[in-house]
Design an enzyme around this catalytic site. Structure first.
Site, mmCIF file in Angstrom:
data_model
loop_
_atom_site.group_PDB
_atom_site.id
_atom_site.type_symbol
_atom_site.label_atom_id
_atom_site.label_comp_id
_atom_site.label_asym_id
_atom_site.label_seq_id
_atom_site.Cartn_x
_atom_site.Cartn_y
_atom_site.Cartn_z
ATOM 1 N N HIS A 43 0.840 -1.202 0.000
ATOM 2 C CA HIS A 43 0.000 0.000 0.000
ATOM 3 C C HIS A 43 0.873 1.249 0.000
ATOM 4 C CE1 HIS A 43 -3.316 -2.718 1.708
ATOM 5 N NE2 HIS A 43 -3.469 -2.563 0.415
ATOM 6 N N HIS A 75 0.239 -10.184 1.904
ATOM 7 C CA HIS A 75 -1.043 -10.357 2.599
ATOM 8 C C HIS A 75 -1.667 -11.735 2.392
ATOM 9 C CE1 HIS A 75 -0.899 -6.153 3.266
ATOM 10 N NE2 HIS A 75 -1.233 -5.777 2.057
ATOM 11 N N CYS A 97 3.564 -13.588 3.428
ATOM 12 C CA CYS A 97 4.452 -13.485 4.588
ATOM 13 C C CYS A 97 4.270 -14.728 5.475
ATOM 14 C CB CYS A 97 4.106 -12.227 5.377
ATOM 15 S SG CYS A 97 4.978 -12.130 6.927
ATOM 16 N N GLU A 127 -5.444 -8.977 3.521
ATOM 17 C CA GLU A 127 -5.040 -10.046 4.449
ATOM 18 C C GLU A 127 -6.274 -10.680 5.100
ATOM 19 O OE1 GLU A 127 -2.276 -9.002 7.650
ATOM 20 O OE2 GLU A 127 -3.197 -10.582 8.835
ATOM 21 N N THR A 164 -2.762 -9.308 11.305
ATOM 22 C CA THR A 164 -1.416 -9.199 11.896
ATOM 23 C C THR A 164 -1.007 -7.766 12.249
ATOM 24 O OG1 THR A 164 -0.477 -9.111 9.686
ATOM 25 C CG2 THR A 164 -0.506 -11.270 10.767
ATOM 26 N N SER A 220 -2.611 2.616 3.731
ATOM 27 C CA SER A 220 -1.908 1.548 4.439
ATOM 28 C C SER A 220 -2.469 1.432 5.859
ATOM 29 C CB SER A 220 -0.408 1.866 4.458
ATOM 30 O OG SER A 220 0.197 1.231 5.567
ATOM 31 N N SER A 264 5.113 -0.531 4.968
ATOM 32 C CA SER A 264 5.249 -0.539 3.509
ATOM 33 C C SER A 264 5.894 0.759 3.001
ATOM 34 C CB SER A 264 3.871 -0.758 2.873
ATOM 35 O OG SER A 264 2.923 0.099 3.466
HETATM 36 S S1 SF4 Z 1 3.525 -6.744 9.303
HETATM 37 FE FE1 SF4 Z 1 4.294 -8.711 10.024
HETATM 38 S S2 SF4 Z 1 2.800 -10.184 9.266
HETATM 39 FE FE2 SF4 Z 1 2.463 -8.323 8.103
HETATM 40 S S3 SF4 Z 1 3.735 -8.583 6.272
HETATM 41 FE FE3 SF4 Z 1 4.990 -7.489 7.788
HETATM 42 S S4 SF4 Z 1 6.150 -9.098 8.836
HETATM 43 FE FE4 SF4 Z 1 4.440 -10.071 7.780
#
Ligand code: SF4
Length: 280
Positions: A43, A75, A97, A127, A164, A220, A264
């Site tokens: 994002h 995601h 991830c 996600e 997450t 984001s 991001s």
């Molecule tokens: S915030 Fe954590 S769970 Fe989400 S993509 Fe990044 S490392 Fe992975």
């Protein structure tokens, strides 16, 4: 003006991995091969523009992967979508991830045993759409502790998980209400460590500075939540995508500014904001 940058500002490992995978595919692809991502890779409009300039297409229906190399972003995707991508694409690069994949696995395991899954998150976030897919017919998304009241009393097997990048305090409040309603329910604390570290550091930093600047895409989710966490301390907080949106007149009255950034946000964008602030 003095500027302090949070140590955790910028790309998390999941985003870094997805971007590295995509750049590697671009380097290794043969002439004539088309590379696409299912949905925007991250994002951040500036990174997406850079990828488009390098020929990366973005698809929003899995069937559109036909004849192309497709990258699944950090995601993740629902299992149904994943199946269609594998059936249609020339090659699938799965950059989900690892931490998101773990939450998907927990939901899948419990769904097989007949559990209802309650996901704390943003219904429209990629996600969450992916996670809900693993719950099958029995997945529901909620956003606040008040939503727990609306869930059926009749559920016996219930699992609670979080997107997450959720706010920890909100999740704690929701899990308390959840366990009051379903004492037999299972709570899995699936907020990623990278998110917790960022939020905790922002909370601490915000207490020490006159104002905070959070850098990252306006779309984001984790950047928006970082901004909320910072504001909750009472410290004036500005969310910007680039240095151009800094309210220079307003911000120039402060002596010490803290800067953090979403998972991001690339380092060069943080650097540009820090530089603009330092020059004030
Ligand atoms: S915030 Fe954590 S769970 Fe989400 S993509 Fe990044 S490392 Fe992975």
């Amino acid at each position: 003006m003095k500027v302090v940058v949070a140590k955790t500002a910028g790309f998390c490992n999941g985003v870094k991995y997805a971007l590295e995978m995509l750049l590697r595919v671009l380097r290794e692809k043969k002439s004539g091969e088309v590379v696409c991502t299912y949905g925007p890779l991250i994002h951040n409009n500036h990174v997406l523009r850079m990828l488009r300039e390098r020929g990366v297409e973005e698809i929003d229906k899995p069937e559109e992967a036909a004849g192309k190399i497709v990258v699944i972003r950090a995601h993740g995707v629902p299992p149904q979508t994943r199946k269609i991508l594998y059936e249609n694409a020339v090659k699938v690069i799965n950059a989900t991830c690892k931490r998101v994949a773990r939450v998907q696995a927990v939901i899948k395991q419990h769904a097989k045993k007949g559990y209802h899954t309650v996901i704390v998150g943003d219904e429209d976030h990629a996600e969450v759409i992916g996670l809900k897919g693993y719950a099958g017919e029995n997945g529901i998304v909620i956003q606040s502790a008040k939503d727990i009241v609306l869930l059926p009393d009749s559920w016996k097997k219930v699992l609670l998980v979080a997107q997450t990048t959720q706010n920890e305090e909100i999740f704690d409040r929701i899990s308390k209400e959840f366990l009051k309603k379903y004492p037999q329910g299972i709570v899995k604390r699936t907020i990623c460590a990278a998110t917790k570290e960022r939020q905790n550091e922002v909370k601490e930093l915000a207490k020490e500075v006159d104002a905070m600047v959070i850098v990252g895409g306006f779309h984001s989710g984790n950047t928006v939540r970082l901004t909320e966490v910072s504001r909750s301390t009472g410290t004036p907080t500005y969310h910007v995508e680039t240095e151009k949106e800094l309210p220079f007149d307003e911000i120039s009255k402060y002596k010490l500014i803290g800067v953090s950034a979403g998972a991001s946000t690339p380092q060069w964008m943080i650097h540009n904001v820090v530089q603009a602030l330092s020059e004030l």
